[in-house]
Design an enzyme around this catalytic site. Sequence first.
Site, PDB file in Angstrom:
ATOM      1  N   SER A  95       0.691  -1.253  -0.207  1.00 19.35           N
ATOM      2  CA  SER A  95      -0.061  -0.086  -0.034  1.00 19.35           C
ATOM      3  C   SER A  95       0.813   1.287  -0.141  1.00 19.35           C
ATOM      4  CB  SER A  95      -1.079   0.079   1.151  1.00 19.35           C
ATOM      5  OG  SER A  95      -1.981   0.992   1.220  1.00 19.35           O
ATOM      6  N   ASP A 231      -2.539   6.133  -3.929  1.00 20.57           N
ATOM      7  CA  ASP A 231      -1.639   5.528  -3.198  1.00 20.57           C
ATOM      8  C   ASP A 231      -0.813   4.586  -4.215  1.00 20.57           C
ATOM      9  OD1 ASP A 231      -3.476   4.013  -3.023  1.00 20.57           O
ATOM     10  OD2 ASP A 231      -3.174   3.136  -1.117  1.00 20.57           O
ATOM     11  N   ASP A 233      -1.082   1.013  -4.474  1.00 18.04           N
ATOM     12  CA  ASP A 233      -1.944   0.186  -5.041  1.00 18.04           C
ATOM     13  C   ASP A 233      -3.100   0.786  -5.496  1.00 18.04           C
ATOM     14  OD1 ASP A 233      -2.659   0.167  -2.250  1.00 18.04           O
ATOM     15  OD2 ASP A 233      -3.683  -1.579  -2.243  1.00 18.04           O
ATOM     16  N   ASP A 235      -5.872   1.944  -3.925  1.00 20.28           N
ATOM     17  CA  ASP A 235      -7.356   1.963  -3.502  1.00 20.28           C
ATOM     18  C   ASP A 235      -7.610   3.019  -2.654  1.00 20.28           C
ATOM     19  OD1 ASP A 235      -5.664   1.497  -1.212  1.00 20.28           O
ATOM     20  OD2 ASP A 235      -6.462  -0.302  -0.508  1.00 20.28           O
TER      21      ASP A 235
END
Length: 466
Positions: A95, A231, A233, A235
Site C-alpha cells: 500500500s 497511493d 496500490d 485503493d
Amino acid sequence: MSPKFGTSGLRGLVTELTPELVTDYTRAFLAACPQGDGVHVGWDLRPSSPEIAGHVIAAIRAAGLTAVEVGPIPTPALALRSMAAGQSAVMVTGSHIPADRNGLKFYVPSGEVSKQDEAAINAALGQDWTTAAAPGGHEIVSDTAQTYRDRYVTAFGPQALAGLTIGVYEHSSVARDILADTVEALGGTAVRLARSDIFIPVDTEAVDPDTRAQLAGWCAEHGLDALISTDGDADRPMLADAAGTVIPGDVLGALTARALGARVLCTPVSSNGQIADMPVFDTIHRTRIGSPFVIAAMEEVLAADPAAAVVGYEANGGFLLGFDATGPAGPIAPLMTRDCLLPLVAPLAEARARGQSLAALVADLPPRFTAADRVQEVATEKSKALITELTGSAAARAAFFTGVGAEQSLDLTDGLRVTFDDGSVVHLRPSGNAPECRCYAEAASTARAEELVTAHLALIKARLGG
C-alpha cells in the site's frame, strides 16, 4: 517491523517476507477460505512485488488450483475482476508504506476477507503443506485495466470531463496509466507528471508539505483545473483543486455519496462530521477505522434492507459502493472494496455539470474541516501504552491536551477521540498495519485542524520518539 497479519493483509519487511512465509500464508488462505475455481494474482510497482507474486502463484498451483495472473494492476481492479469471475484473489502490495516493506491482501469471491476469515487463516498457518498430485493451471489475462476504466466511462459518459485539464501525478502508482486513460476517455485532457521508476510511498491521508507545494506548483505551471493521484496500490485516491489544495478523502466520500444518491452512509469515527448536517443522508453508521469494519456495517444494512442505497468510505478516500447506482450516463454496479476511481471521477463530473470549480463545490459543504498525520517508526506497543494511559486518567488527558479547551466527551470506538467544548476534536490511534501513531483532528477551520495535529504530533514525538 516483524510481519503482521490482519484483515488489511500481511505486512512486513521485504527481507522477512521469505518464500516460506509467503507460501505459508498463501496456503493457509487457500485452505481456510472459499476460492471458487481459480485465484487471481496482481501486484503493485515495488521492486520486490513480482518475485513475491511468483511465490504466491507457485503456492496456488502447488495446491492444485488455477492461478490467474493479472500482473501490475490496482487493487480495486483486481477485486472487480476476481469477484465478477466468482474467484478469490491475492494482491501483492504494501500500500502506502515504504518500498523496503511489502505485503499480501486477500480476497474471497465475495470481496475482502472478514475478521472471521482472518481468524481462520491464522489458525491454518504452520502446516506441512502437501503438493497436489497434479499442479494447478496458470492463466495470464490482460483485459483487467480496460474493464476497470470502462466501468466509469459507462456510468459518467464520454463528455463527463470535457473541457477540463487534469494533472495526473503518476509517481509509482500502479494506476498511473489507468488514471490518464480514464481522464481522456471521459473527454478531459490529461497532463502526466513526475513518473518515477523508483517506488515513492504516497500516503493520501497524510500528504507531506513538500508534496503539497509540488502539487500547487504543477497546478499553476500547467493551468490545471484539478490534479489526481493514488497511493501505491490505488485503493486510495488523491484529488487536488486548481490551486493544488488537497481535498480530504472523507470530503470526497461525502461528495461521491451525494452524487450517487446514497441515503445510508457507513464510515469510520474519524471521518468528517459535516455529514450530520447534510440532509440528503437518512442514516449514518460510525465504525472503527478500517474497511473490514465499514464493510461489516454495510452488510448489516443490506441484510436488513437489500434495496438500501448504502455506501461506505474512509478518511483515506477509499470508497465502497453497496448498491446499484446510476451515474449521469448509465448504471454502476456495487463494488464493496476500497476504490480510487469513483471518488475521483464523481466530484469532478459533478463540479463540471454544475458549472463550478472543484473548490466551489467543496465550499458549499457544511463548514467542518479535518487534518491528519502520523509519527512514523513508533512501536505499536508504545502507542497503545500512551493511549491507554490517557484513556484511563482525566488528569493525564488534561495535561496532554493542554491549551485545547475543556473536555466535553470521549469516544473510544477506535483509539482515543476527545471532543472539546468549542467542538474541536483530537483523535489518537495506533496504525493497524505500520509502526505509526496517527493523529486526526476536526475543527471549524482548516488552519485550526492543522494546528491541532501539528501540536499533538509534537507531544507524541516528545513522549514516544519517532
